[in-house]
Design a protein around this motif. Structure first.
Motif: not given
Length: 477
Positions: A270-287
């Motif tokens: 589940r932890s691997l799936d959650e990390l893979a679910a990140i949308d790079p286009g919505e990842l802010m510099e502050s994140d």
């Protein structure tokens, strides 16, 4: 007279305002007031208000320009809420914002109160806690400490957690929990959940049993937020927090022998799936910091996703095998075996309080070295290196770093032909700095020969990295 004391208060808006004994600037100073202090109005004289400070049990006079006279009648609730909405996003004004939140909750009819003021209260409490924990000195530290006292006067408590000699203040979470009991938007629920599940605010004094229950509660709370109703940026932040929490759960579950072996594997996947679910286009510099933090937590526990510890030895190749057996209560013992005759005495044995992941065992083609992943903490994974020398087998432990970073892992990534080097990947956080390194390590000295921040920048790594490592690691993302 402005109004009765029951329906009107004066909220101090300026730091270090003087409460004086008489309505004159030259009068003796009774106390120093800070933004957010609430005063009962008893009269007025010229440019001064006659007030009583219930927190300090002091009466006196304060300049009218240093306070905001505010009605607590129900009709004033919309105005108080508007000011609260402004102050909740104003860094440095947390104490004043908390005062307005308290005033709104006193003025508004009970039926009209939803989760919004508590969400704002939680946000300001978190920001004040971070400011008070930042290690500032001088007037900034004095102001932060005074604002913490003002917040406490309204019932907003900040808890103190000490780790490695450093003190971190955290909100007690009371306001954030109210968000889930009242009618609230999914955005407010998401922000409250992120606050309540902050990794840095997990009490360090929890026992293993308490920590497992606490992490289960964190995971359940995060599941109560509907992701489909959130903007992309906030979805990413929920995915990152879930990834970190489930990684911790994988470790905590693996430590409990009464739980099925699949429980830890499910949490790790589940932890691997959650990390893979990140949308790079919505990842802010502050994140970026939160992303690195989550990836290291997931990377430290990722071997829990492999099959559970088997009862029979795990063949590591090149005629070597690894067996994990119980030692003293809480211990695991590792036996290095000759795979051709596993009933003979072990080639080498070592016991540890950490979690041993036998599926990670990798033997060199020559059969004179073997690496193994061992995880002493939920955020810390080491690499054991067994080596055969003239005097027999020996074991060395490679930690993620030597200067005690906050979290990290180091993992085997392949063997370099010739039997003189191995490949390793490291990720760690030391203070506020995150590092990802890909290295060639000498099998003779176990020192790093060369390193780079990308596998493609290191020729041996690019050519000889293990396909199994590349398929499972989170260091390359």
């Amino acid at each position: 007279m402005l109004a009765t004391a029951l329906t009107v208060i004066a909220i101090v808006t300026q730091d270090q305002s003087a409460l004086r004994a008489a309505p004159r600037n030259s009068a003796a100073q009774q106390a120093v007031l800070w933004q957010g202090d609430s005063l009962e109005i008893r009269g007025e004289k010229g440019d001064f208000l006659q007030v009583y400070d219930h927190r300090r049990e002091r009466a006196g006079y304060i300049r009218a320009s240093q306070v905001r006279v505010q009605s607590l009648q129900p009709a004033a609730a919309p105005e108080l809420l508007a000011v609260l909405r402004f102050l909740k996003d104003s860094p440095g004004s947390e104490a004043l914002g908390i005062a307005y939140a308290a005033a709104y909750l006193r003025a508004a009819p009970a039926a009209a109160i939803d989760g919004e003021p508590f969400a704002a209260l939680g946000e300001m409490a978190d920001r004040l806690a971070r400011r008070a924990s930042s290690g500032r000195s001088g007037k900034a530290a004095e102001a932060a400490a005074a604002h913490v006292e003002v917040a406490a006067s309204y019932g907003v408590r900040l808890l103190s957690h000490e780790r490695d000699g450093l003190v971190r203040l955290c909100s007690d979470g009371e306001a954030q929990r109210r968000v889930f009991t009242l009618s609230s938007s999914e955005i407010h629920k998401a922000l409250a959940a992120l606050s309540l599940t902050d990794h840095d605010c997990v009490p360090p004094t929890l026992t293993p049993t308490e920590r497992l229950a606490y992490d289960n509660w964190r995971a359940e709370l995060l599941e109560r937020v509907a992701l489909h109703a959130l903007p992309g940026m906030l979805k990413n932040r929920l995915h990152l927090r879930r990834a970190g929490v489930w990684a911790s759960l994988a470790y905590q579950r693996a430590r409990r022998p009464e739980l099925p072996a699949t429980a830890a594997a499910e949490a790790a996947r589940r932890s691997l799936d959650e990390l893979a679910a990140i949308d790079p286009g919505e990842l802010m510099e502050s994140d970026a910091v939160a992303y690195s933090d989550a990836a290291i937590r997931v990377g430290a526990s990722r071997w829990a996703a492999a099959p559970g510890t088997p009862a029979t030895p795990v063949k590591a190749g090149a005629g070597l095998a690894v067996r994990v057996r119980p030692g003293q209560p809480g211990e695991s013992c590792v036996d290095l075996l000759d795979a051709r005759d596993e009933k003979q005495a072990p080639l080498f044995s070592r016991c540890t309080w950490g979690l041993v992941w036998p599926a990670s065992a990798a033997a060199s083609p020559q059969g004179d070295a073997l690496t193994l992943a061992v995880q002493p903490l939920d955020t810390w994974r080491e690499m054991w290196v067994f080596r055969k020398g003239a005097a027999g087998w020996q074991l060395d432990v490679l930690p993620p770093a030597l200067d005690n970073p906050d979290l990290g892992y180091v993992e085997f990534a392949g063997w370099v032909p010739g039997g003189q080097q191995l490949l390793a990947a490291r990720e760690l956080r030391a203070g506020q700095q995150y590092q990802t390194r890909f290295e060639t390590i000498s099998l003779t000295t176990l020192l790093t020969d060369r390193q780079a921040d990308r596998p493609s920048s290191l020729t041996p790594f690019y050519r000889w990295q293990s396909p199994q490592w590349k398929a499972g690691t989170v260091a390359v993302r």
